[in-house]
Design an enzyme around this catalytic site. Sequence first.
Site, PDB file in Angstrom:
ATOM      1  N   LYS A  28       7.098 -44.806 -32.258  1.00  0.00           N
ATOM      2  CA  LYS A  28       7.873 -45.431 -33.321  1.00  0.00           C
ATOM      3  C   LYS A  28       6.955 -46.152 -34.333  1.00  0.00           C
ATOM      4  CE  LYS A  28      11.979 -48.265 -33.585  1.00  0.00           C
ATOM      5  NZ  LYS A  28      13.151 -47.622 -33.060  1.00  0.00           N
ATOM      6  N   ARG A  98      11.640 -54.231 -31.303  1.00  0.00           N
ATOM      7  CA  ARG A  98      11.991 -52.991 -30.607  1.00  0.00           C
ATOM      8  C   ARG A  98      10.798 -52.466 -29.827  1.00  0.00           C
ATOM      9  NH1 ARG A  98      14.808 -51.866 -35.593  1.00  0.00           N
ATOM     10  NH2 ARG A  98      16.990 -51.371 -35.196  1.00  0.00           N
ATOM     11  N   GLY A 107      16.837 -45.385 -25.438  1.00  0.00           N
ATOM     12  CA  GLY A 107      17.641 -46.430 -24.818  1.00  0.00           C
ATOM     13  C   GLY A 107      17.059 -46.992 -23.535  1.00  0.00           C
ATOM     14  N   MET A 109      14.326 -48.735 -23.117  1.00  0.00           N
ATOM     15  CA  MET A 109      13.753 -50.071 -23.191  1.00  0.00           C
ATOM     16  C   MET A 109      14.524 -50.888 -24.207  1.00  0.00           C
ATOM     17  SD  MET A 109       9.861 -49.432 -22.363  1.00  0.00           S
ATOM     18  CE  MET A 109       9.611 -48.433 -23.765  1.00  0.00           C
ATOM     19  N   ARG A 365      11.307 -39.858 -35.680  1.00  0.00           N
ATOM     20  CA  ARG A 365      10.571 -39.402 -34.491  1.00  0.00           C
ATOM     21  C   ARG A 365      10.955 -37.953 -34.242  1.00  0.00           C
ATOM     22  NH1 ARG A 365      13.987 -42.934 -30.054  1.00  0.00           N
ATOM     23  NH2 ARG A 365      15.963 -41.994 -30.524  1.00  0.00           N
ATOM     24  N   HIS A 483      24.245 -42.514 -26.653  1.00  0.00           N
ATOM     25  CA  HIS A 483      23.258 -42.509 -25.569  1.00  0.00           C
ATOM     26  C   HIS A 483      23.473 -41.310 -24.643  1.00  0.00           C
ATOM     27  CE1 HIS A 483      21.959 -43.722 -21.471  1.00  0.00           C
ATOM     28  NE2 HIS A 483      20.861 -44.027 -22.123  1.00  0.00           N
ATOM     29  N   ARG A 647       6.685  -7.445   2.799  1.00  0.00           N
ATOM     30  CA  ARG A 647       6.053  -8.195   3.879  1.00  0.00           C
ATOM     31  C   ARG A 647       6.647  -7.779   5.224  1.00  0.00           C
ATOM     32  NH1 ARG A 647       6.813 -14.529   4.155  1.00  0.00           N
ATOM     33  NH2 ARG A 647       8.863 -13.961   4.937  1.00  0.00           N
ATOM     34  N   SER A 801      -1.927 -12.539  -1.222  1.00  0.00           N
ATOM     35  CA  SER A 801      -0.821 -13.243  -1.864  1.00  0.00           C
ATOM     36  C   SER A 801      -0.721 -14.598  -1.174  1.00  0.00           C
ATOM     37  CB  SER A 801       0.471 -12.451  -1.693  1.00  0.00           C
ATOM     38  OG  SER A 801       1.530 -13.203  -2.248  1.00  0.00           O
ATOM     39  N   CYS A 868       3.217 -16.208  -3.851  1.00  0.00           N
ATOM     40  CA  CYS A 868       4.638 -15.905  -3.653  1.00  0.00           C
ATOM     41  C   CYS A 868       5.389 -17.053  -2.998  1.00  0.00           C
ATOM     42  CB  CYS A 868       4.811 -14.611  -2.871  1.00  0.00           C
ATOM     43  SG  CYS A 868       4.130 -14.703  -1.205  1.00  0.00           S
ATOM     44  N   TYR A 888      -1.192 -12.373 -10.777  1.00  0.00           N
ATOM     45  CA  TYR A 888       0.245 -12.556 -11.028  1.00  0.00           C
ATOM     46  C   TYR A 888       0.798 -13.743 -10.245  1.00  0.00           C
ATOM     47  CZ  TYR A 888       1.113 -10.602  -6.395  1.00  0.00           C
ATOM     48  OH  TYR A 888       1.126 -10.409  -5.048  1.00  0.00           O
TER      49      TYR A 888
HETATM   50  C1  PEP Z   1       5.146 -18.904   2.092  1.00  0.00           C
HETATM   51  O1  PEP Z   1       4.866 -19.359   3.201  1.00  0.00           O
HETATM   52  O2  PEP Z   1       4.762 -19.430   1.041  1.00  0.00           O
HETATM   53  C2  PEP Z   1       5.993 -17.719   1.965  1.00  0.00           C
HETATM   54  C3  PEP Z   1       6.239 -17.180   0.804  1.00  0.00           C
HETATM   55  O3  PEP Z   1       6.552 -17.246   3.108  1.00  0.00           O
HETATM   56  P1  PEP Z   1       7.875 -17.872   3.760  1.00  0.00           P
HETATM   57  O4  PEP Z   1       8.422 -18.870   2.827  1.00  0.00           O
HETATM   58  O5  PEP Z   1       8.792 -16.728   3.981  1.00  0.00           O
HETATM   59  O6  PEP Z   1       7.337 -18.446   5.013  1.00  0.00           O
HETATM   60 MG    MG Z   2       5.197 -18.085   4.934  1.00  0.00          MG
END
Ligand code: PEP
Ligand code: MG
Length: 926
Positions: A28, A98, A107, A109, A365, A483, A647, A801, A868, A888
């Site tokens: 501000k 302010r 809002g 603070m 702002r 608000h 898997r 992975s 994953c 990835y």
């Molecule tokens: C993990 O362990 O990150 C995974 C993807 O396998 P799960 O969650 O099935 O154990």
């Molecule tokens: Mg696992």
Amino acid sequence: MAGVKYVYYFGDGNADGDAGMKNLLGGKGANLAEMTNLNIPVPPGFTVTTEVCTYYYAHKKSYPKELKSQVESSIAKCEKVMGMKFGDVKNPLLLSVRSGARKSMPGMMETVLNIGLTSKTIPGLVAKTGNERFVYDAYRRLIQMYSDVVMEKAAGIEPKEDCGIRMQLEKELEALKERRHAKLDSDLTAADLKDLVEVYKKKIKKVLGKEFPDDAAAQLWGGIGAVFSSWNGRRAIEYRRIEGIPEEWGTAVNVQTMVFGNLGDSSATGVAFTRNPATGDAHFYGEWLTNAQGEDVVAGTRTPNPLNKVTKSDQTKHLKSLEESYPKLYKQLFDIRTRLERHFADMQDIEFTIQDGRLWMLQTRTGKRNGIAAVRMAVDMVNEGLISKEEAVMRVNPEQLTELLLPMISPKPEKLAKEFARGLPAGPGGGTGKIVLTADRAQAAKEKGEKVILVRAETSPEDVHGMHAAEAILTAKGGMTSHAALVARGWGKCCVVGCSALEIDTEKRTVRANGVTLKEGDFITMNGTTGRVYAGQLPLIPAEPDKNKYYKQIMTWADTFRKLGIRTNADSPVDAQRAVAFGAEGIGLCRTEHMFFGDDRIKAMREMILAATEADRKIALGKLLPLQRKDFFGIFMAMAGRPVTIRLLDPPLHEFLPNREELMVEIAKLEITSPKSPKLKSLRALLDRVQELHEFNPMLGMRGIRLGLTMPEITVMQVTAIMEAACDVAAKKKPVKPEIMIPLTGHTNEMHAAREICDATCKEVLKRRKMNVKYLIGTMIEVPRAAATADQIACDAEFFSFGTNDLTQMTFGYSRDDAGKFIKIYLEKKYLPEDPFQTLDTEGVGRLIEMAVKMGRYVRKDLHVGICGEHGGDPKSIEFCHNTGFNYVSCSPFRVPIARFAAAHAAIKEKAAAKEAKKSKCGCSK
Ligand code: PEP
Ligand code: MG
């Protein structure tokens, strides 16, 4: 040597600071300085820096010694510009105080207006303005705000919900209005207000045990101290936690000459956005009120008038706009709007006041916007030549995209539903849940897993925890800049405000509208895009982001910037298809265990587990094989040649058998009721096997690769099913890319043995089918030992992975199923910066990952690396994956667009950092 500069003055076209000084002056303060430098009319004032806030907390809530004189000399400059004097008996200057942090915290603070009104200065101001009513109205507002902000909150007093001093004074005001049969505050006379301030002062003395200060300087320093204290108030801490704002930033304090929008009918106040913050539409959008002070528009106590024609809605179309009432002033404001937007190259949220026909800007702002608006504005601004495509992508927070993927009310049932009430559409999407009338109850219900909608007359910063917990927010009062609207918009929550038909009875716990009464706990459904509210629960359906051209455009840009591939975790053709529609480029994790739970499968699975001999087990597995093959075929077809990582079975076998305790109870019952029943015998056999498989610590027991190696026939069955399905697809002349993934590997010998079984099985299938389908064999890295010996494991793995759910569990030694209990406390006490199961712990788990990637690629240069675990959909963790050279990330289908975007952010940030580094190396400014 001159001392440290703690106070930055702005006024009359000259400012000490500028927009680049947000860290020191707060957002501000920096922007008030910038507007002043741009010769935009800003009431003179000064900013006390965030360094003073840091000093204040480091020095037992005291100030640096230079502060007092610096504040006084800035006040003197304001006095000179305005031709008035702070605390003067005849011509008193009034000030506002302010807060202003680096990042806006709407809002969260504190604000105190009209500082400097005392028994000495009031008569002078009455004489000068000739408007006693105005002066006493300003005085009662000062008392209300000051007692709340300085005397209660900053003093650390925590009243019960709805019992704070501000609320108690508000009740006195309402009671007086009732006695005087006054509908609006503005119907009260000067004499009424004079009486009211005496009532206020007595109440304050009684409730807080202190007199309201009657000295201008005392009021000012009280206000400054309260702003600094508010930085560590409950609401600010909660807001910082939700928004991830660091505590060390501190807040600045802005002290500014008061200008009055409540001086009569030629005065007004308003709040506006340079573009529509709910839709992104490039029209000037805002609200205003005549004869009012700024807080009136935001607090929602009066429903404000629309700023112009485009702002009018069904509910406000009969109200006069500023454009109609004061065309010249509107034009001046419109020009300022255009200048500010061009100057900052972003949508601005502005506050203005008109005092006796003269326009003053009080704030500009960067405006908060919801996801839909953020995407549209970013794309429009690229097309208008205001920003680059990279900037456009960076303007949208990946999480904001969720709003475009938000569910909405299913159109058909909505058409048939009877409207309960209607308000202003402040936050889009649909929301359904049980009515709750207080923030605390909303939070408690959420903790119990209930979906609730917070219904309030209006929200205040005290409600922020309940607003966060609620699915959606509904208020009876307030406009699009209230608000509730501001906060909900920031979070992308469904929100309807200004629903004036609502009568909320907090004592009876009911909500009434248009002749229908609902109780707390009853369901309502809201359409935040149209402002309609319905009694009961209507079905919600997923959004269709691909129909939004702005979304499509920005996603295309994001994809050109990102380096990371984006895959999905999916184990059915439907999920796979959905993920592809969201932009998934492959499957990073197909958890095969989910495929054994269907009615037809669990029987065969149990037969396999109960089999006494290997031969019996093979017969049972033979029944599972065609089912698995069919599943994989469906997934391969849905993925149309994109890589699919499957898997092998991971969980321990007892998970597929009935619960041990339940079995025992059933047996005990049968033993009494029909001890000769043949069922009893089979149940006993089942219990024996369950006992045999029972483990004290199944997470660390017979699961993953250990299961596959001790019962290799399971591995053989699964790999056969995968490869036969792949051959079936290939036989149809369709592309297919199977990747076989071994779970929970910890030792190179395990990996080597598993690979041999998989390879031999693949070769057997391909030979038998006389086909040539390329496949990969790799492993999950989920055990710290696997990370530590990644170079050995990579000899047999073509890809890694990272299963960061298990890797986090095993690195921290926190059970992923039980950690919730203490992680909550750890986060509160700051033992942990973040929940490591949500955001990757880059310092610990991340270090293992970096090491594993390096070592793995040392022995296998083309090692393909992905993630994953749940972290694969978390933007911060995705940034880590980008920086660590992953190929990835893989996440659930709904997070795929967020991951695409987060990956683009990571790439753009890296490029910007490299440019910055190059610049500082060569010392040039380009
Ligand atoms: C993990 O362990 O990150 C995974 C993807 O396998 P799960 O969650 O099935 O154990
Ligand atoms: Mg696992």
